[in-house]
Design an enzyme around this catalytic site. Structure first.
Site, PDB file in Angstrom:
ATOM      1  N   GLU A   1      -3.865   2.637  -2.784  1.00 60.39           N
ATOM      2  CA  GLU A   1      -4.322   1.508  -1.971  1.00 60.39           C
ATOM      3  C   GLU A   1      -5.433   1.944  -1.017  1.00 60.39           C
ATOM      4  O   GLU A   1      -6.378   1.202  -0.783  1.00 60.39           O
ATOM      5  CB  GLU A   1      -3.166   0.871  -1.205  1.00 60.39           C
ATOM      6  CG  GLU A   1      -2.121   0.193  -2.086  1.00 60.39           C
ATOM      7  CD  GLU A   1      -2.631  -0.979  -2.906  1.00 60.39           C
ATOM      8  OE1 GLU A   1      -3.733  -1.506  -2.644  1.00 60.39           O
ATOM      9  OE2 GLU A   1      -1.913  -1.372  -3.846  1.00 60.39           O
TER      10      GLU A   1
ATOM     11  N   TRP B   1      -9.430  -3.574  -7.514  1.00 61.59           N
ATOM     12  CA  TRP B   1      -8.216  -2.868  -7.910  1.00 61.59           C
ATOM     13  C   TRP B   1      -8.344  -2.314  -9.325  1.00 61.59           C
ATOM     14  O   TRP B   1      -7.844  -1.236  -9.638  1.00 61.59           O
ATOM     15  CB  TRP B   1      -6.986  -3.764  -7.780  1.00 61.59           C
ATOM     16  CG  TRP B   1      -5.742  -3.082  -8.221  1.00 61.59           C
ATOM     17  CD1 TRP B   1      -4.956  -3.415  -9.269  1.00 61.59           C
ATOM     18  CD2 TRP B   1      -5.144  -1.902  -7.648  1.00 61.59           C
ATOM     19  NE1 TRP B   1      -3.910  -2.521  -9.394  1.00 61.59           N
ATOM     20  CE2 TRP B   1      -4.010  -1.593  -8.405  1.00 61.59           C
ATOM     21  CE3 TRP B   1      -5.479  -1.084  -6.574  1.00 61.59           C
ATOM     22  CZ2 TRP B   1      -3.189  -0.503  -8.114  1.00 61.59           C
ATOM     23  CZ3 TRP B   1      -4.657   0.014  -6.283  1.00 61.59           C
ATOM     24  CH2 TRP B   1      -3.528   0.284  -7.054  1.00 61.59           C
TER      25      TRP B   1
ATOM     26  N   TYR C   1      -0.341  -4.515 -15.748  1.00 61.86           N
ATOM     27  CA  TYR C   1       0.062  -4.181 -14.372  1.00 61.86           C
ATOM     28  C   TYR C   1       0.782  -5.361 -13.731  1.00 61.86           C
ATOM     29  O   TYR C   1       1.854  -5.204 -13.139  1.00 61.86           O
ATOM     30  CB  TYR C   1      -1.179  -3.781 -13.569  1.00 61.86           C
ATOM     31  CG  TYR C   1      -0.909  -3.466 -12.117  1.00 61.86           C
ATOM     32  CD1 TYR C   1      -0.189  -2.338 -11.753  1.00 61.86           C
ATOM     33  CD2 TYR C   1      -1.370  -4.311 -11.103  1.00 61.86           C
ATOM     34  CE1 TYR C   1       0.058  -2.040 -10.415  1.00 61.86           C
ATOM     35  CE2 TYR C   1      -1.126  -4.025  -9.777  1.00 61.86           C
ATOM     36  CZ  TYR C   1      -0.417  -2.893  -9.439  1.00 61.86           C
ATOM     37  OH  TYR C   1      -0.166  -2.612  -8.113  1.00 61.86           O
TER      38      TYR C   1
END
Length: 190
Positions: free
Chosen positions: A48, A56, A26
């Site tokens: 988000e 995350w 990522y």
């Protein structure tokens, strides 16, 4: 002084970007690179929002589950979700099962549908700060959690009818979508 860490592959990365294979991929290929398009930005706003209060990597590892559950982040489809869909989502182990976040995603799809094509993209990107005015962060401590621009973006999204988009979430969106480049100064991805 270096802020980035040296990975086993010989590349310097932001510390978080070398902490797990999912993060490496990522970090190296997506985070901080410009994202355009209403559907792509709706996906990032959704992810988000779901990340709020979680790590995350929890979201990243369920990304395909989110894509399936929310019909590829097609706002027209998600805006039509009803109580049956909400219950389906709350039982879907492929996503984070949080009623407030599920309802916010449906509300956000409805808000996105009130905008003209390209308007969500324009709204988000209108809050990108001047990159020349932002020095490259040297250490993670130099990376803010909230900025005046993210506060303004959160307010603009809320005025457009979006939910679960506070200043911290808006800043994470700005980082993820390349509105700001918070890769450390000595990170290879900068």
């Amino acid at each position: 002084m270096t802020g980035a860490v040296l990975g086993a592959d010989g590349l310097r990365r932001c510390g978080w970007g070398d902490s797990a294979e999912d993060y490496r991929a990522y970090h190296d290929t997506e985070w901080g690179r410009p994202v355009h398009g209403d559907r792509a930005l709706f996906e990032r706003i959704t992810l988000e929002a779901f990340q709020s209060g979680l790590s995350w990597i929890t979201i990243l590892r369920r990304r395909e589950g989110f894509r399936a559950a929310f019909r590829g982040f097609d706002t027209a489809a998600v805006a039509q979700f009803d109580d049956t869909d909400v219950e389906r989502l709350l039982n879907d182990t492929g996503i984070i099962r949080n009623r407030a976040k599920v309802l916010a995603t449906i509300a956000n799809a409805k808000a996105a549908r009130t905008l003209a094509d390209g308007e969500l993209d324009a709204l988000v990107w209108s809050h990108a700060p001047d990159p020349a005015a932002r020095p490259a962060p040297l250490t993670p401590a130099d990376v803010p959690a909230v900025t005046p621009e993210s506060t303004a973006l959160a307010k603009s999204l809320k005025r457009a009818g979006f939910r679960f988009v506070g200043p911290t979430t808006a800043y994470a969106l700005m980082q993820a979508c390349g509105l700001v480049n918070d890769h450390l100064a000595d990170c290879h991805a900068r």
